[in-house]
Design a protein around this motif. Sequence first.
Motif, PDB file in Angstrom:
ATOM      1  N   LEU A 118       0.930  -1.427   0.066  1.00 49.12           N
ATOM      2  CA  LEU A 118      -0.088  -0.144   0.084  1.00 49.12           C
ATOM      3  C   LEU A 118       0.880   1.430   0.025  1.00 49.12           C
ATOM      4  CD1 LEU A 118      -2.864   1.012   0.507  1.00 49.12           C
ATOM      5  CD2 LEU A 118      -2.345   1.167   2.981  1.00 49.12           C
ATOM      6  N   GLU A 119       0.430   2.322  -0.810  1.00 50.52           N
ATOM      7  CA  GLU A 119       1.168   3.608  -0.690  1.00 50.52           C
ATOM      8  C   GLU A 119       0.546   4.173   0.570  1.00 50.52           C
ATOM      9  OE1 GLU A 119       1.536   5.637  -4.422  1.00 50.52           O
ATOM     10  OE2 GLU A 119       1.102   3.603  -5.459  1.00 50.52           O
ATOM     11  N   PRO A 120       1.143   4.684   1.707  1.00 48.51           N
ATOM     12  CA  PRO A 120       0.794   5.131   2.858  1.00 48.51           C
ATOM     13  C   PRO A 120       0.428   6.445   2.682  1.00 48.51           C
ATOM     14  CG  PRO A 120       3.311   4.778   3.189  1.00 48.51           C
ATOM     15  CD  PRO A 120       2.899   4.227   1.640  1.00 48.51           C
ATOM     16  N   SER A 121      -0.364   6.944   3.397  1.00 49.68           N
ATOM     17  CA  SER A 121      -1.021   8.413   3.349  1.00 49.68           C
ATOM     18  C   SER A 121      -1.245   9.314   4.809  1.00 49.68           C
ATOM     19  CB  SER A 121      -2.437   8.639   2.741  1.00 49.68           C
ATOM     20  OG  SER A 121      -3.070   9.759   3.037  1.00 49.68           O
ATOM     21  N   CYS A 122      -0.523  10.110   5.187  1.00 48.75           N
ATOM     22  CA  CYS A 122      -0.462  10.905   6.516  1.00 48.75           C
ATOM     23  C   CYS A 122      -1.991  11.076   6.930  1.00 48.75           C
ATOM     24  CB  CYS A 122       0.191  12.063   6.325  1.00 48.75           C
ATOM     25  SG  CYS A 122       2.086  12.146   5.934  1.00 48.75           S
ATOM     26  N   GLY A 228      -0.298   5.832   8.242  1.00 50.51           N
ATOM     27  CA  GLY A 228      -0.123   7.253   8.588  1.00 50.51           C
ATOM     28  C   GLY A 228       1.282   7.534   9.161  1.00 50.51           C
ATOM     29  N   SER A 229       1.641   6.665  10.119  1.00 50.90           N
ATOM     30  CA  SER A 229       3.136   6.797  10.966  1.00 50.90           C
ATOM     31  C   SER A 229       3.963   6.467   9.717  1.00 50.90           C
ATOM     32  CB  SER A 229       2.948   5.739  12.212  1.00 50.90           C
ATOM     33  OG  SER A 229       2.251   6.216  13.010  1.00 50.90           O
ATOM     34  N   GLY A 234       8.446   9.061   6.180  1.00 46.71           N
ATOM     35  CA  GLY A 234       8.933   8.875   4.638  1.00 46.71           C
ATOM     36  C   GLY A 234       8.882   7.686   4.225  1.00 46.71           C
ATOM     37  N   ALA A 235       8.046   6.879   4.553  1.00 48.83           N
ATOM     38  CA  ALA A 235       8.055   5.368   3.774  1.00 48.83           C
ATOM     39  C   ALA A 235       7.176   5.767   2.566  1.00 48.83           C
ATOM     40  CB  ALA A 235       7.368   4.604   4.495  1.00 48.83           C
ATOM     41  N   ASP A 236       7.451   5.202   1.639  1.00 47.61           N
ATOM     42  CA  ASP A 236       6.791   5.092   0.345  1.00 47.61           C
ATOM     43  C   ASP A 236       6.005   4.033   0.160  1.00 47.61           C
ATOM     44  OD1 ASP A 236       8.493   7.331  -0.794  1.00 47.61           O
ATOM     45  OD2 ASP A 236      10.146   6.077  -1.193  1.00 47.61           O
ATOM     46  N   LEU A 237       6.020   2.800   0.761  1.00 48.56           N
ATOM     47  CA  LEU A 237       5.309   1.682   0.682  1.00 48.56           C
ATOM     48  C   LEU A 237       5.254   1.133   2.095  1.00 48.56           C
ATOM     49  CD1 LEU A 237       6.851  -0.269  -2.212  1.00 48.56           C
ATOM     50  CD2 LEU A 237       4.823   1.015  -2.394  1.00 48.56           C
ATOM     51  N   ILE A 238       4.002   0.588   2.300  1.00 53.00           N
ATOM     52  CA  ILE A 238       3.944  -0.372   3.571  1.00 53.00           C
ATOM     53  C   ILE A 238       3.399  -1.742   3.146  1.00 53.00           C
ATOM     54  CG2 ILE A 238       1.475   0.502   3.777  1.00 53.00           C
ATOM     55  CD1 ILE A 238       1.913   0.211   6.470  1.00 53.00           C
ATOM     56  N   THR A 239       3.902  -2.722   3.638  1.00 47.71           N
ATOM     57  CA  THR A 239       3.762  -4.163   3.080  1.00 47.71           C
ATOM     58  C   THR A 239       3.469  -5.016   4.134  1.00 47.71           C
ATOM     59  OG1 THR A 239       4.736  -5.826   1.766  1.00 47.71           O
ATOM     60  CG2 THR A 239       6.245  -4.750   3.100  1.00 47.71           C
ATOM     61  N   LEU A 255      -9.007  -2.580   2.283  1.00 48.71           N
ATOM     62  CA  LEU A 255      -8.351  -1.473   2.806  1.00 48.71           C
ATOM     63  C   LEU A 255      -7.617  -0.834   1.809  1.00 48.71           C
ATOM     64  CD1 LEU A 255      -7.274  -2.705   6.460  1.00 48.71           C
ATOM     65  CD2 LEU A 255      -9.447  -1.180   5.720  1.00 48.71           C
ATOM     66  N   GLY A 256      -7.260  -1.247   0.550  1.00 49.63           N
ATOM     67  CA  GLY A 256      -6.583  -0.590  -0.514  1.00 49.63           C
ATOM     68  C   GLY A 256      -5.436  -1.131  -0.690  1.00 49.63           C
TER      69      GLY A 256
END
Length: 299
Positions: A118-122, A228-229, A234-239, A255-256
């Motif tokens: 997922l590409e995370p969002s603040c 969000g965290s 600065g993370a570009d991806l969450i896996t 959840l996307g």
Amino acid sequence: MWTEPEIAEDVAAADGRAWSSLLRTVEELPGNPYGISVFRCGSATILHCLGLPSTAFNRVMYLEESRIGELPHLLGYFRERYSPVRVDAVPQVGGPSLNRDLYTRGFRPVAYRHNLFLEPSCGARIRSRDLSIRSAIPQDFEALRTIYGHTYRLRGVQPGVAAFTVASVATRLKNPFWRFFIAELDGVTAGAAALHLTAGVATLSDQATLPAMRGRGIEGALVHEMAGSAAEVGADLITIGVGRGSQRQVELLRLGFRLAYTKSIWEHAWSLPWRENQLPERKASPNDGPAGVSLSSSS
């Protein structure tokens, strides 16, 4: 914008780093009681846990087909130490002929897992009056041990594996690359999860919710909080890794999350006694690595 091969490579590398870090934190316990060794073989990560005969902690992760000739030496390394071993294979990373090469060398696929991203969002966090999520501190260890203890018992996790994971929680709470999160519902501890962050990719793991608290949005809220965290630092991806076709996969897709790759898990006939709970006597101790293989310490 990433290409699919780039995403697969980044997610696989993050998966290897997270598992290496988990074992490294337990290795730092006084006397290295589990006999842990973590090495590299090319781009592959080799995990060995002498004191825990489970393929979850004894594996070769993301071997490249160009290094397939070293597989007999790696297999010998585990056999000499009376340890089972599995190989985590991803064709996008290891090459298109890797699965065939594993098969011809006596390995067989025993399971498949999906690694999602997922590409995370603040701005992804979910807020409510009765549900709160906060970062855990070392003093929260007892609360985390309670959550994971209940969850592991219900999942039927082997006691040794559960004890190892709980020990790793105590050490990871003090590690700057790991963050644990605790969900509280109406002021009562309800769930937890962990996040490992390196090289711009955050790996979600150790998610658990107390049985009485399930079905109240805790799992999704934890994922959004960690996304969000991750974005904030600065993370570009969450896996995250999930069982193929599991309910957890369905929930995360809602959840996307999207599929980065399917990982096949291969075991050799040498590992079958462990699968059948026929454990041979363990005699050897870890050393610097198997003869004939160019290994380096994992970071």
